[in-house]
Design a protein around this motif. Structure first.
Motif, PDB file in Angstrom:
ATOM      1  N   VAL A  34      21.694  88.700 111.549  1.00  0.00           N
ATOM      2  CA  VAL A  34      22.988  88.669 111.744  1.00  0.00           C
ATOM      3  C   VAL A  34      23.573  88.345 110.386  1.00  0.00           C
ATOM      4  CG1 VAL A  34      24.843  87.463 112.521  1.00  0.00           C
ATOM      5  CG2 VAL A  34      23.163  87.986 114.269  1.00  0.00           C
ATOM      6  N   CYS A  35      23.049  87.291 109.713  1.00  0.00           N
ATOM      7  CA  CYS A  35      23.423  87.096 108.402  1.00  0.00           C
ATOM      8  C   CYS A  35      23.365  87.882 107.411  1.00  0.00           C
ATOM      9  CB  CYS A  35      23.029  85.725 108.067  1.00  0.00           C
ATOM     10  SG  CYS A  35      23.566  84.189 108.722  1.00  0.00           S
ATOM     11  N   VAL A  36      22.045  88.523 107.468  1.00  0.00           N
ATOM     12  CA  VAL A  36      22.028  89.589 106.234  1.00  0.00           C
ATOM     13  C   VAL A  36      22.554  91.099 106.387  1.00  0.00           C
ATOM     14  CG1 VAL A  36      19.725  90.614 107.242  1.00  0.00           C
ATOM     15  CG2 VAL A  36      19.982  90.779 104.810  1.00  0.00           C
ATOM     16  N   ALA A  41      26.216  90.263 105.453  1.00  0.00           N
ATOM     17  CA  ALA A  41      26.342  90.443 103.966  1.00  0.00           C
ATOM     18  C   ALA A  41      26.518  91.923 103.605  1.00  0.00           C
ATOM     19  CB  ALA A  41      24.987  89.957 103.237  1.00  0.00           C
ATOM     20  N   CYS A  42      25.569  92.882 104.164  1.00  0.00           N
ATOM     21  CA  CYS A  42      25.566  94.028 103.962  1.00  0.00           C
ATOM     22  C   CYS A  42      26.925  94.857 104.243  1.00  0.00           C
ATOM     23  CB  CYS A  42      24.553  94.936 104.671  1.00  0.00           C
ATOM     24  SG  CYS A  42      22.771  94.461 104.194  1.00  0.00           S
ATOM     25  N   SER A  43      27.356  94.265 105.352  1.00  0.00           N
ATOM     26  CA  SER A  43      28.730  94.775 105.966  1.00  0.00           C
ATOM     27  C   SER A  43      29.826  94.478 104.923  1.00  0.00           C
ATOM     28  CB  SER A  43      29.107  94.162 106.997  1.00  0.00           C
ATOM     29  OG  SER A  43      30.333  94.513 107.841  1.00  0.00           O
ATOM     30  N   ILE A  53      25.479 100.141 103.572  1.00  0.00           N
ATOM     31  CA  ILE A  53      25.028 100.905 104.864  1.00  0.00           C
ATOM     32  C   ILE A  53      23.943 101.253 105.239  1.00  0.00           C
ATOM     33  CG2 ILE A  53      25.947 102.863 106.462  1.00  0.00           C
ATOM     34  CD1 ILE A  53      28.146 100.579 105.652  1.00  0.00           C
ATOM     35  N   ASP A  54      23.402 101.896 104.033  1.00  0.00           N
ATOM     36  CA  ASP A  54      22.012 102.415 104.100  1.00  0.00           C
ATOM     37  C   ASP A  54      20.841 101.197 104.544  1.00  0.00           C
ATOM     38  OD1 ASP A  54      22.782 105.127 104.009  1.00  0.00           O
ATOM     39  OD2 ASP A  54      22.238 105.346 101.787  1.00  0.00           O
ATOM     40  N   GLN A  55      21.248 100.205 103.433  1.00  0.00           N
ATOM     41  CA  GLN A  55      20.090  98.958 103.736  1.00  0.00           C
ATOM     42  C   GLN A  55      20.421  98.348 105.025  1.00  0.00           C
ATOM     43  OE1 GLN A  55      22.110  99.918 101.412  1.00  0.00           O
ATOM     44  NE2 GLN A  55      21.556  99.258  99.304  1.00  0.00           N
ATOM     45  N   ALA A  56      21.504  98.163 105.350  1.00  0.00           N
ATOM     46  CA  ALA A  56      21.649  97.696 106.942  1.00  0.00           C
ATOM     47  C   ALA A  56      21.084  98.544 107.693  1.00  0.00           C
ATOM     48  CB  ALA A  56      23.213  97.643 107.106  1.00  0.00           C
ATOM     49  N   ARG A  57      21.177  99.822 107.840  1.00  0.00           N
ATOM     50  CA  ARG A  57      20.441 100.724 108.728  1.00  0.00           C
ATOM     51  C   ARG A  57      18.907 100.545 108.752  1.00  0.00           C
ATOM     52  NH1 ARG A  57      23.797 105.450 106.592  1.00  0.00           N
ATOM     53  NH2 ARG A  57      25.338 105.888 107.918  1.00  0.00           N
ATOM     54  N   SER A  58      18.292 100.377 107.409  1.00  0.00           N
ATOM     55  CA  SER A  58      16.954 100.084 107.349  1.00  0.00           C
ATOM     56  C   SER A  58      16.594  98.856 107.954  1.00  0.00           C
ATOM     57  CB  SER A  58      16.604 100.220 105.825  1.00  0.00           C
ATOM     58  OG  SER A  58      15.344  99.786 105.463  1.00  0.00           O
ATOM     59  N   ILE A  59      17.328  97.862 107.776  1.00  0.00           N
ATOM     60  CA  ILE A  59      17.147  96.538 108.334  1.00  0.00           C
ATOM     61  C   ILE A  59      16.969  96.624 109.677  1.00  0.00           C
ATOM     62  CG2 ILE A  59      17.725  94.132 108.632  1.00  0.00           C
ATOM     63  CD1 ILE A  59      18.797  94.303 105.644  1.00  0.00           C
ATOM     64  N   LEU A  60      17.961  97.031 110.382  1.00  0.00           N
ATOM     65  CA  LEU A  60      18.248  97.302 111.669  1.00  0.00           C
ATOM     66  C   LEU A  60      16.955  97.996 112.471  1.00  0.00           C
ATOM     67  CD1 LEU A  60      20.221  96.957 114.291  1.00  0.00           C
ATOM     68  CD2 LEU A  60      20.963  99.279 113.868  1.00  0.00           C
ATOM     69  N   SER A  61      16.745  99.063 111.864  1.00  0.00           N
ATOM     70  CA  SER A  61      15.421  99.676 112.282  1.00  0.00           C
ATOM     71  C   SER A  61      14.080  98.934 112.262  1.00  0.00           C
ATOM     72  CB  SER A  61      14.940 101.015 111.379  1.00  0.00           C
ATOM     73  OG  SER A  61      14.680 100.627 110.078  1.00  0.00           O
ATOM     74  N   THR A  62      14.175  97.842 111.748  1.00  0.00           N
ATOM     75  CA  THR A  62      13.075  96.776 111.632  1.00  0.00           C
ATOM     76  C   THR A  62      12.838  95.977 112.801  1.00  0.00           C
ATOM     77  OG1 THR A  62      13.539  95.268 109.876  1.00  0.00           O
ATOM     78  CG2 THR A  62      12.669  97.203 109.095  1.00  0.00           C
ATOM     79  N   ILE A  63      13.803  95.596 113.514  1.00  0.00           N
ATOM     80  CA  ILE A  63      14.285  94.684 114.599  1.00  0.00           C
ATOM     81  C   ILE A  63      13.992  95.207 115.775  1.00  0.00           C
ATOM     82  CG2 ILE A  63      15.978  93.050 115.342  1.00  0.00           C
ATOM     83  CD1 ILE A  63      17.708  93.574 113.016  1.00  0.00           C
ATOM     84  N   VAL A 115      27.840  97.187 114.316  1.00  0.00           N
ATOM     85  CA  VAL A 115      28.969  97.903 114.585  1.00  0.00           C
ATOM     86  C   VAL A 115      30.000  97.377 113.527  1.00  0.00           C
ATOM     87  CG1 VAL A 115      30.836  97.926 116.171  1.00  0.00           C
ATOM     88  CG2 VAL A 115      28.532  98.323 117.116  1.00  0.00           C
ATOM     89  N   ASP A 116      30.305  96.193 113.106  1.00  0.00           N
ATOM     90  CA  ASP A 116      31.198  95.857 112.225  1.00  0.00           C
ATOM     91  C   ASP A 116      30.888  96.504 110.724  1.00  0.00           C
ATOM     92  OD1 ASP A 116      33.338  93.710 111.075  1.00  0.00           O
ATOM     93  OD2 ASP A 116      31.601  93.257 109.885  1.00  0.00           O
ATOM     94  N   CYS A 117      29.625  96.795 110.499  1.00  0.00           N
ATOM     95  CA  CYS A 117      29.179  97.228 109.490  1.00  0.00           C
ATOM     96  C   CYS A 117      29.503  98.604 109.224  1.00  0.00           C
ATOM     97  CB  CYS A 117      27.605  96.976 109.135  1.00  0.00           C
ATOM     98  SG  CYS A 117      26.887  97.531 107.318  1.00  0.00           S
TER      99      CYS A 117
END
Length: 452
Positions: free
Chosen positions: A184-186, A189-191, A196-206, A218-220
């Motif tokens: 959530v925190c990272v 921070a991206c948001s 955006i691309d970095q957030a998508r990349s992190i989300l894909s690993t979760i 969603v906020d991002c």
């Protein structure tokens, strides 16, 4: 009764847990051992259905068994294993205080991103004179402390628009220390940095994407006006879960920033239909929708909403800004300062400089009708942070740094003008608003890169 107990033990030993639970409900007048075995089986299953059964059986538990340590202790363990930390906390004072119970609850706090409670419980354990297993306690406390420290750093990075640094720290973390709140925190921070691309990349690993993680993503996306992608994410979440009021309000906030009336109305109606009982949520959503109408010139619809809220006794929060110079607090359009005439003269001087540098005041950030003696410029220049900035220059015309704390989110026009003021006056301006910390530098840029 001994035969039933032996049968349940055999079923549990052979991982036939549902069969053991089914057998429990066939047993007339179960004794303490049967209750213990039942709760143990439910703990092993760990599903919502098992949790429901635990609550049902515990609510009908004979009083004689409530006072015996083994039955409530195993029910406590079942609550933790089934993920109901709230019920476990309520039951904890009623069970026998043993090291295992403390350790289980501390571990649950860590897993549920509540490391502060882990530390508090360790202090209570010492107060209750429970002899600790130093290795286990040490590992639990280290885990709690590391998460408190790391999460504080992540939050600091996010607040100050340092998304790249947050990602670098995230990539260096041991995987076993990454919890829901870390993600959530990272992502937050991206948001706040538009990554955006970095957030998508992190989300894909979760693997286990929780409601909080979905909401942060969603906020991002909403901050970058990527509403279609944000809606697809919400649709995916709602395929498996009930709608989330926080997630929908986050999307509405983004639509407000985009001044998209159609989308805002659509989201507001969903919130109203799904969560009519959440009065505070409906109030905040109503204010957002009212502001969308006002920003697009539909004063009548905006006023209708505000009148409804007023009749319910709800009033808009007044903008307040505090600055370190003489510890001064300013309200929006504040006239109470003994040097008000100098402050407003300085504000007008700054306004003229802004206009000379091409600034055009944005009336969409005014959410009420203008009075006869008001102009767009006079209303926006009267915002509390603008008066606080002017006061700093009255006290010291050559000041090189200004620090302000504001109770509300900074409006779009004030954000734009503060960037320009920092450039014109060659003065760093730091504004801590309700959401983040803005660092306005002398080159006319803000640390948030306009993702606020």
């Amino acid at each position: 009764m001994g035969i039933y107990g032996a049968m349940m033990k055999a079923l549990i030993k052979n991982d036939m847990l549902n069969e053991a639970v089914h057998l429990f409900f066939q047993i007339p007048n179960p004794d303490e051992i049967i209750f213990v075995l039942f709760f143990h089986a439910c703990a092993r299953i760990g599903t919502e259905e098992a949790l429901s059964l635990v609550k049902k059986v515990l609510s009908n538990l004979p009083n004689s068994y409530r006072e015996k340590s083994n039955v409530p202790t195993t029910a406590f363990d079942a609550f933790i294993k089934c993920g109901d930390l709230s019920s476990a906390e309520k039951l904890f004072p009623k069970i026998k205080k043993i090291l295992t119970s403390y350790g289980n609850l501390m571990n649950a706090y860590n897993k549920n991103n509540q490391p502060e409670k882990t530390l508090d419980l360790h202090e209570q354990m010492k107060f209750d004179k429970i002899e600790p297993d130093y290795l286990i306690c040490y590992l639990l406390l280290v885990n709690a402390c590391s998460n408190i420290g790391i999460l504080s750093i992540f939050n600091s990075y996010g607040l100050n628009g340092m998304g790249i640094q947050a990602i670098e720290l995230f990539n260096q973390m041991p995987r076993e220390l990454i919890l829901e709140e870390t993600y959530v925190c990272v992502l937050n921070a991206c948001s706040h940095s538009g990554l955006i691309d970095q957030a998508r990349s992190i989300l894909s690993t979760i693997t286990n994407k929780t409601e909080k993680i979905y909401t942060t993503m969603v906020d991002c996306l909403s901050r970058s006006f990527l509403f279609d992608e944000a809606q697809k994410l919400i649709d995916h979440f709602e395929y498996y879960h009930s709608p989330s009021p926080t997630m929908l309000t986050t999307l509405l906030s983004g639509a407000r920033n985009r001044r998209d009336c159609h989308l805002s109305e659509k989201i507001f109606n969903r919130i109203q239909e799904n969560f009519p009982e959440l009065k505070n949520r409906l109030t905040s959503s109503s204010i957002l929708l009212s502001n969308v109408y006002a920003s697009t010139g539909d004063v009548e619809k905006s006023s209708n909403i505000k009148n409804k809220l007023y009749k319910l006794g709800l009033k808009k929060t007044i903008g307040l800004s505090w600055t370190a110079i003489n510890g001064r607090l300013f309200e929006t359009h504040d006239q109470s300062h003994p040097q008000s005439s100098e402050i407003y003269a300085e504000a007008e001087k700054i306004s003229n400089e802004l206009i000379e540098h091409g600034h055009q005041y944005d009336s969409s950030w005014i959410t009420r009708p203008l009075k006869q003696d008001e102009t767009v410029a006079s209303v926006l220049c009267g915002h509390s942070e603008r008066l606080a900035i002017a006061w700093n220059f009255v006290v010291n015309p050559n000041t090189k740094i200004i620090q302000i704390t504001k109770n509300l989110r900074v409006c779009g026009d004030c954000h734009q003008t503060t960037k320009l003021i920092a450039y014109i006056r060659q003065c760093e301006i730091i504004v801590r608003d309700a959401n983040r910390i803005h660092h306005f530098s002398k080159n006319g840029r803000c640390s948030c890169n306009d993702y606020f």
